[in-house]
Design a protein around this motif. Structure first.
Motif, PDB file in Angstrom:
ATOM      1  N   PHE A  98       0.818  -1.369   0.100  1.00  0.00           N
ATOM      2  CA  PHE A  98       0.200  -0.196   0.163  1.00  0.00           C
ATOM      3  C   PHE A  98       0.782   1.231  -0.025  1.00  0.00           C
ATOM      4  N   SER A  99       0.432   2.172  -0.844  1.00  0.00           N
ATOM      5  CA  SER A  99       1.108   3.417  -0.821  1.00  0.00           C
ATOM      6  C   SER A  99       1.409   4.074   0.542  1.00  0.00           C
ATOM      7  N   THR A 100       0.241   4.243   1.244  1.00  0.00           N
ATOM      8  CA  THR A 100       0.031   4.575   2.624  1.00  0.00           C
ATOM      9  C   THR A 100      -0.860   3.775   3.429  1.00  0.00           C
ATOM     10  N   THR A 101      -0.743   3.721   4.710  1.00  0.00           N
ATOM     11  CA  THR A 101      -1.556   3.177   5.695  1.00  0.00           C
ATOM     12  C   THR A 101      -1.786   4.389   6.747  1.00  0.00           C
ATOM     13  N   ASP A 102      -1.476   5.525   6.311  1.00  0.00           N
ATOM     14  CA  ASP A 102      -1.839   6.675   7.629  1.00  0.00           C
ATOM     15  C   ASP A 102      -3.167   7.285   6.817  1.00  0.00           C
ATOM     16  N   LEU A 103      -4.130   6.536   7.655  1.00  0.00           N
ATOM     17  CA  LEU A 103      -5.418   6.911   7.120  1.00  0.00           C
ATOM     18  C   LEU A 103      -6.380   6.857   8.466  1.00  0.00           C
ATOM     19  N   SER A 104      -7.893   7.212   8.425  1.00  0.00           N
ATOM     20  CA  SER A 104      -8.427   7.097   9.539  1.00  0.00           C
ATOM     21  C   SER A 104      -8.680   5.646   9.796  1.00  0.00           C
TER      22      SER A 104
END
Length: 550
Positions: A461-467
């Motif tokens: 995944f490009s990011t996991t910095d999510l809600s």
């Protein structure tokens, strides 16, 4: 390395065993270099009082000893560096494997704030000690060589030096006994400090909106603990400093006594007194190096104790747990059964003991099973038993009518994909379908309405910095891609908005059922209970209701 009572040297020797050839050569070369330096001192002293001056033989001897000392030290340090790095790598890998293969119950009971300092701080302390091992051996050899030369020059003066060493060693022993108690106390406080650091990271939002708690955390916990560690370390190191300074002064006392002895009982050979003073002044450096290393040895002893405690706690790996990337058998899951399964987690101080069971439960292929009940009734414990994470204390789990045993338990676990309430989201995707799976992942991201925030690049995944809710959607993508026959969702919809919660229950779960998946859901969303084929209600560790809804 599982005996907490072993000292630093014994623990290090156990780690050195696979590298004993390289280490023996390194130590031998270091000792040869130390002896070469001692012979250099003797050569210098002899040349100073030789009537023939600097002859060709003296010059060649001097040059040869210099080359020997230089080459021996370089090769010895290179060998020590190599072995030191390999030891630390081996130690980190060993501890990592122990944690990975330990039973889940042991990992859950061992607090994270105690685990992380062992894997980082204590391993680094062992690293410092391993790199000082060969220099210690060299310094000790130089000291012994110098003592031998002193005995050769004058037995009475040598005996004076021995008395001084005995006095200095006694002082160092007392200092080390007192200092190591301080280092142990400081190490305990570091565990507490790690706990507070974890709290300010995990509870950042709560601390931001609660000024009194934030103030107490900063002033009375973090700052106070940091100050205690600093004060303890200062006191402990000061003890070693006083002992070291006392030992240094003993050298000059011995030199003064030697000069007085020479004045009252003169030796006709001037090389004796000059050689004695010269060697003593040189020997002061290696001996102080040994003394200076004592705090490192003391810290290493404590670090070995903590690492040994961790190793001992995790010394009973789960049998038949495979750490290889081998493909598990993929049988068709026709039925999962719990037959008279009971389990009692370790009691928690201050709370009543909890007991789950006996549980009898049958789950058929393609069913959607809801497990419901109030908080603390045992839903998650039941799921962990069903997944094979906990071993039943009585009763059996059956797959397609066959009991799951210790040799087959890890293969059994590979049938499940899970999203726990306290899940950890890995950013890499482990899938078996190659490019086709990546195309499917992109489609899932679109369907879960997060493709505008997350893409998949190089299998991650490009990011996991999510809600929180969006992170759970990513976890669901992982669940889809793993293509395992049984999916388990522990309160997956709790962090979703009402619209997406409806999509999860009325669209996603039926789609998975049509694909032939067996689905187990822990849920409090009673408005969607009619989606289930089977409803299992728990209360105080017992199944109080089991209904076939479809």
């Amino acid at each position: 390395m599982t005996d907490p009572k072993r000292g630093a040297f014994k623990g290090l020797l156990a780690l050195l065993r696979p590298f004993r050839t390289i280490m023996t050569i390194s130590v031998a070369l270091g000792m040869a270099g130390g002896l070469a330096i001692t012979l250099l001192l003797a050569t210098i002293n002899k040349a100073l009082h030789s009537s023939t001056g600097m002859t060709q033989g003296v010059i060649l001897t001097f040059a040869a000893l210099c080359v020997l000392a230089l080459i021996s030290s370089i090769v010895s340090d290179i060998g020590t560096n190599y072995v030191g790095q390999r030891i630390i790598a081996a130690l980190r890998k060993e501890l990592g494997e122990k944690v990975l293969s330990a039973p889940i119950e042991q990992i859950e009971r061992y607090r994270t704030h105690k685990l992380i300092p062992v894997l980082t701080h204590d391993v680094d302390t062992i690293s410092d000690f391993s790199f000082s091992f060969t220099p210690l051996a060299i310094a000790s050899t130089v000291t012994l060589g110098c003592l031998g030369y002193l005995a050769y020059l004058s037995v009475p003066m040598f005996l004076m030096m021995i008395v001084a060493i005995v006095i200095g060693t006694s002082v160092q022993y007392v200092a080390r006994s007192a200092g190591i108690k301080g280092f142990e106390a400081a190490r305990d406080q570091e565990d507490e400090l790690q706990r507070y650091y974890s709290a300010i990271a995990s509870g950042a939002k709560e601390l931001r909106i609660h000024r009194p708690r934030r103030y107490r955390m900063n002033t009375h916990r973090i700052q106070a603990t940091a100050d205690r560690i600093s004060d303890i370390q200062v006191r402990s190191v000061n003890i070693f400093i006083v002992a070291k300074t006392f030992g240094s002064m003993l050298f000059f006392v011995v030199i003064g006594l030697a000069l007085a002895f020479q004045a009252y009982n003169p030796n006709p050979d001037p090389a004796v007194i000059t050689g004695f003073v010269l060697v003593l002044l040189y020997m002061k450096g290696p001996l102080e190096h040994v003394v200076t290393a004592l705090p490192i040895v003391s810290r290493a002893q404590i670090a070995f104790s903590r690492i040994a405690e961790l190793s001992e706690r995790f010394s009973s790996p789960e049998p038949h747990l495979l750490l290889e990337d081998t493909e598990a058998p993929k049988p068709v899951v026709r039925s999962l059964e719990l037959r008279n399964v009971s389990y009692s987690p370790p009691p928690v101080e201050g709370s009543e003991p909890f007991h789950l069971g006996p549980i009898n439960l049958t789950i058929k292929q393609g069913d959607i099973v809801f497990i419901v009940g109030e908080n603390g009734c045992g839903k998650t414990t039941l799921i962990k038993l069903l997944l094979g994470l906990y071993q039943p204390q009585s009763g059996e789990i059956h797959l397609n009518g066959e009991a799951v045993t210790a040799p087959t338990r890890d293969d059994y676990r590979q049938l499940f994909t899970t999203v726990f309430a306290d899940y950890y989201l890995f950013d890499d995707l482990v899938q078996s379908g190659g490019p086709q799976s990546m195309d499917s992942a992109a489609q899932y991201l679109e369907r879960l309405e997060i493709a505008h925030k997350v893409t998949i690049k190089d299998g991650a995944f490009s990011t996991t910095d999510l809600s929180t809710g969006q992170r759970k959607r990513l976890a669901l993508v992982n669940a889809w891609l793993e293509e395992r026959p049984v999916l388990v969702f522990d309160e997956w919809a709790a962090d979703q908005d009402p619209a997406f919660r409806r999509i999860f229950y009325t669209e996603l779960l039926p789609d998975l059922k049509r694909l032939g998946k067996t689905i187990i859901v822990i849920s409090h969303d009673d408005r969607y209970f009619d989606i289930a084929d089977q409803l299992v209600r728990l209360r105080a560790g017992k199944v109080v209701e089991e209904m076939e809804l479809a």
